[in-house]
Design an enzyme around this catalytic site. Structure first.
Site, PDB file in Angstrom:
ATOM      1  N   LYS A 151     -28.711  -6.721  16.766  1.00 54.41           N
ATOM      2  CA  LYS A 151     -27.982  -7.957  16.502  1.00 54.41           C
ATOM      3  C   LYS A 151     -27.986  -8.801  17.765  1.00 54.41           C
ATOM      4  O   LYS A 151     -27.560  -8.353  18.826  1.00 54.41           O
ATOM      5  CB  LYS A 151     -26.540  -7.654  16.098  1.00 54.41           C
ATOM      6  CG  LYS A 151     -25.766  -8.908  15.711  1.00 54.41           C
ATOM      7  CD  LYS A 151     -24.367  -8.574  15.218  1.00 54.41           C
ATOM      8  CE  LYS A 151     -23.380  -8.423  16.335  1.00 54.41           C
ATOM      9  NZ  LYS A 151     -23.035  -9.693  17.005  1.00 54.41           N
ATOM     10  N   ASP A 197     -26.894 -13.381  14.709  1.00 53.36           N
ATOM     11  CA  ASP A 197     -25.480 -13.543  14.339  1.00 53.36           C
ATOM     12  C   ASP A 197     -24.889 -14.757  15.050  1.00 53.36           C
ATOM     13  O   ASP A 197     -24.220 -14.642  16.066  1.00 53.36           O
ATOM     14  CB  ASP A 197     -24.746 -12.250  14.755  1.00 53.36           C
ATOM     15  CG  ASP A 197     -23.245 -12.297  14.546  1.00 53.36           C
ATOM     16  OD1 ASP A 197     -22.791 -13.020  13.646  1.00 53.36           O
ATOM     17  OD2 ASP A 197     -22.528 -11.601  15.291  1.00 53.36           O
ATOM     18  N   ASP A 216     -20.230 -25.669  10.048  1.00 51.38           N
ATOM     19  CA  ASP A 216     -20.242 -27.122  10.242  1.00 51.38           C
ATOM     20  C   ASP A 216     -20.353 -27.746   8.857  1.00 51.38           C
ATOM     21  O   ASP A 216     -20.238 -27.026   7.851  1.00 51.38           O
ATOM     22  CB  ASP A 216     -21.438 -27.500  11.150  1.00 51.38           C
ATOM     23  CG  ASP A 216     -21.169 -28.772  11.961  1.00 51.38           C
ATOM     24  OD1 ASP A 216     -20.681 -29.756  11.367  1.00 51.38           O
ATOM     25  OD2 ASP A 216     -21.458 -28.791  13.173  1.00 51.38           O
ATOM     26  N   THR A 227     -13.287  -9.321  12.306  1.00 51.21           N
ATOM     27  CA  THR A 227     -12.648  -7.998  12.342  1.00 51.21           C
ATOM     28  C   THR A 227     -11.628  -7.879  13.480  1.00 51.21           C
ATOM     29  O   THR A 227     -10.890  -6.906  13.549  1.00 51.21           O
ATOM     30  CB  THR A 227     -13.722  -6.896  12.487  1.00 51.21           C
ATOM     31  OG1 THR A 227     -14.675  -7.317  13.452  1.00 51.21           O
ATOM     32  CG2 THR A 227     -14.431  -6.643  11.201  1.00 51.21           C
TER      33      THR A 227
HETATM   34  O1  C5P Z   1     -18.398  -4.108  20.570  1.00 49.11           O
HETATM   35  P1  C5P Z   1     -18.145  -4.166  19.091  1.00 49.11           P
HETATM   36  O2  C5P Z   1     -18.739  -2.990  18.340  1.00 49.11           O
HETATM   37  O3  C5P Z   1     -16.693  -4.400  18.764  1.00 49.11           O
HETATM   38  O4  C5P Z   1     -18.969  -5.443  18.628  1.00 49.11           O
HETATM   39  C1  C5P Z   1     -18.965  -5.936  17.327  1.00 49.11           C
HETATM   40  C2  C5P Z   1     -19.976  -7.027  17.207  1.00 49.11           C
HETATM   41  O5  C5P Z   1     -19.902  -7.558  15.893  1.00 49.11           O
HETATM   42  C3  C5P Z   1     -19.763  -8.214  18.159  1.00 49.11           C
HETATM   43  O6  C5P Z   1     -21.060  -8.652  18.534  1.00 49.11           O
HETATM   44  C4  C5P Z   1     -19.071  -9.266  17.318  1.00 49.11           C
HETATM   45  O7  C5P Z   1     -19.467 -10.569  17.671  1.00 49.11           O
HETATM   46  C5  C5P Z   1     -19.588  -8.951  15.925  1.00 49.11           C
HETATM   47  N1  C5P Z   1     -18.726  -9.329  14.808  1.00 49.11           N
HETATM   48  C6  C5P Z   1     -17.427  -8.862  14.617  1.00 49.11           C
HETATM   49  N2  C5P Z   1     -16.691  -9.265  13.530  1.00 49.11           N
HETATM   50  C7  C5P Z   1     -17.214 -10.102  12.639  1.00 49.11           C
HETATM   51  C8  C5P Z   1     -18.531 -10.567  12.813  1.00 49.11           C
HETATM   52  C9  C5P Z   1     -19.271 -10.148  13.898  1.00 49.11           C
HETATM   53  O8  C5P Z   1     -16.961  -8.065  15.427  1.00 49.11           O
HETATM   54  N3  C5P Z   1     -16.533 -10.435  11.568  1.00 49.11           N
END
Ligand code: C5P
Length: 237
Positions: free
Chosen positions: A33, A60, A65, A124
């Site tokens: 990602k 991602d 917009d 999340t």
């Molecule tokens: O380090 P960690 O496992 O928490 O990273 C989660 C990744 O997923 C980050 O790159 C974050 O930007 C992404 N993400 C997220 N929640 C979302 C969408 C993407 O944590 N809803």
């Protein structure tokens, strides 16, 4: 052989760090990602490099917009040939429809396979208090489900959601709908800023198509061993 259910987040800001991590993780990790940290630092070159390494890429950038801008923006990203792209469902039904239609026609015109287009439901990192603070009166889980259904109606291929909401989305949107879940923490690993978390096995059991793992792999003392542990846990489900 790489298990494509694991997407490792390349949340670093230099080409050297990205290359080091991809090399360390080796053949077992085939999906990466690229998010705003790396993309804003290096632009599309990093996606081109990963594709050259025969890795799949989830770009991602969470586009959010007006419909016309998102539709055109998503087509600009198509040139990088990512495997998954995303928009933010907060942009609403018309915006998501514009993105899906523009992407499908641009891919058809260029005669290339259309990347999957998914929608971020609710980050999340947000808990009930954060959500209420924005003025929302329904519980986070209800908004996530509402947004997943809207994304499906708009023609998106799936959503990003927390593993806590996956089972309900799977029931409502069917087996073919992609559910990509960040907020993954193996037992005993710090939750950092994430609030709605689950273990890799828990996420797969609840119906996730793919899991995104960032800090639990790239910030581990031994990233390869950490990735291997996540894969083993998923494969045992
Ligand atoms: O380090 P960690 O496992 O928490 O990273 C989660 C990744 O997923 C980050 O790159 C974050 O930007 C992404 N993400 C997220 N929640 C979302 C969408 C993407 O944590 N809803």
């Amino acid at each position: 052989m790489a298990d494509e259910r694991l997407i490792a987040a390349l949340d670093v800001s230099t080409r050297a760090e990205a290359e080091k991590l991809v090399t360390q993780l080796g053949e077992r990790v085939g999906y990466y990602k690229v998010g705003m940290e790396l993309f804003y630092a290096l632009g599309g070159d990093i996606v081109t490099w990963l594709k050259g390494e025969r890795k799949k890429v989830f770009l991602d950038l969470k586009l959010h917009d007006i419909p016309n801008t998102v539709g055109n923006g998503i087509c600009s990203l198509l040139r990088l040939r990512p495997d998954i792209l995303n928009v933010h469902t907060a942009g609403g039904l018309r915006m998501m429809k514009a993105a899906a239609e523009a992407l499908h026609s641009a891919a058809a015109e260029a005669d290339i396979p259309c990347p999957k287009l998914i929608g971020v439901t609710v980050l999340t990192s947000m808990d009930a208090e954060d959500w209420a603070g924005l003025g929302h009166t329904e519980p986070v889980a209800d908004s996530v489900l509402r947004r997943a259904k809207l994304a499906q109606e708009a023609g998106l291929d799936g959503v990003v959601a927390s593993p806590a909401e996956t089972a309900e989305i799977r029931r409502a949107c069917g087996e073919d709908f992609l559910i990509v879940t960040p907020g993954i923490r193996p037992a005993g690993v710090s939750h950092d800023d994430q609030r709605r978390v689950m273990t890799p096995a828990g996420a797969i059991r609840s119906g996730a198509s793919q899991i995104v793992v960032g800090r639990a792999i790239y910030a581990a003392e031994d990233p390869r061993a950490a990735a291997e542990a996540v894969l083993k846990e998923m494969e045992a489900v």
